[in-house]
Scaffold this motif. Structure first.
Motif, PDB file in Angstrom:
ATOM      1  N   ARG A  71       3.626   8.025   7.596  1.00 59.75           N
ATOM      2  CA  ARG A  71       2.447   7.491   8.268  1.00 59.75           C
ATOM      3  C   ARG A  71       1.911   6.286   7.531  1.00 59.75           C
ATOM      4  O   ARG A  71       2.077   6.151   6.312  1.00 59.75           O
ATOM      5  N   SER A  72       1.246   5.444   8.290  1.00 59.47           N
ATOM      6  CA  SER A  72       0.501   4.313   7.740  1.00 59.47           C
ATOM      7  C   SER A  72      -0.914   4.427   8.276  1.00 59.47           C
ATOM      8  O   SER A  72      -1.165   4.123   9.447  1.00 59.47           O
ATOM      9  N   ASN A  73      -1.823   4.857   7.434  1.00 57.79           N
ATOM     10  CA  ASN A  73      -3.211   4.971   7.892  1.00 57.79           C
ATOM     11  C   ASN A  73      -3.826   3.593   8.126  1.00 57.79           C
ATOM     12  O   ASN A  73      -4.730   3.443   8.941  1.00 57.79           O
ATOM     13  N   ALA A  74      -3.306   2.594   7.430  1.00 52.92           N
ATOM     14  CA  ALA A  74      -3.790   1.231   7.659  1.00 52.92           C
ATOM     15  C   ALA A  74      -3.459   0.759   9.065  1.00 52.92           C
ATOM     16  O   ALA A  74      -4.202  -0.025   9.662  1.00 52.92           O
ATOM     17  N   LYS A  75      -2.341   1.261   9.612  1.00 53.83           N
ATOM     18  CA  LYS A  75      -1.914   0.877  10.959  1.00 53.83           C
ATOM     19  C   LYS A  75      -2.203   1.963  11.979  1.00 53.83           C
ATOM     20  O   LYS A  75      -1.828   1.823  13.152  1.00 53.83           O
TER      21      LYS A  75
END
Length: 123
Positions: A71-75
């Motif tokens: 996962r990418s929480n920034a995205k």
């Protein structure tokens, strides 16, 4: 939170696909996210899950060694990298989210679901 799954398609056995689950909402980082799948005539089953910070992941036995969840929480996005695909992986894949730090293997414990993306693996 609203979820949008994408990335499905037709692939030959042994091939790879990357599924994406894009989420709306500023609190995405407080949700654990999982992938489930449902083949024709079968129950929806757990595939993989990732904790809200991405530090912990779990996989169904059928996915271990072949699939990777990240996962990418920034995205606001969770990914499912699927390698060495088999015809029995053919299904509609759904992403699901639940608030809290711990993921669950049980579909009833998820509050939010994406619309699903179809993966077809030909032999």
């Amino acid at each position: 939170v609203q979820l949008q799954a994408s990335g499905g398609g037709l692939v030959q056995a042994g091939g790879s696909l990357i599924l994406s689950c894009a989420a709306s909402g500023r609190t995405f980082s407080t949700y654990t996210v999982s992938w489930f799948r449902q083949a024709p005539g079968k129950e929806r089953e757990f595939v993989a899950a990732i904790s809200w910070g991405g530090g912990s992941a779990g996989y169904a036995d059928s996915a271990k060694g072949r699939f990777t969840i990240a996962r990418s929480n920034a995205k606001n996005t969770v990914y499912l990298q699927m390698n060495s695909l088999k015809p029995e992986d053919t299904a509609v894949y759904y992403c699901a989210a639940r608030s809290g730090a711990n993921y669950s293997y049980t579909r009833n414990e998820y509050d939010y679901w994406g619309q699903g993306t179809l993966v077809t693996v030909s032999s």
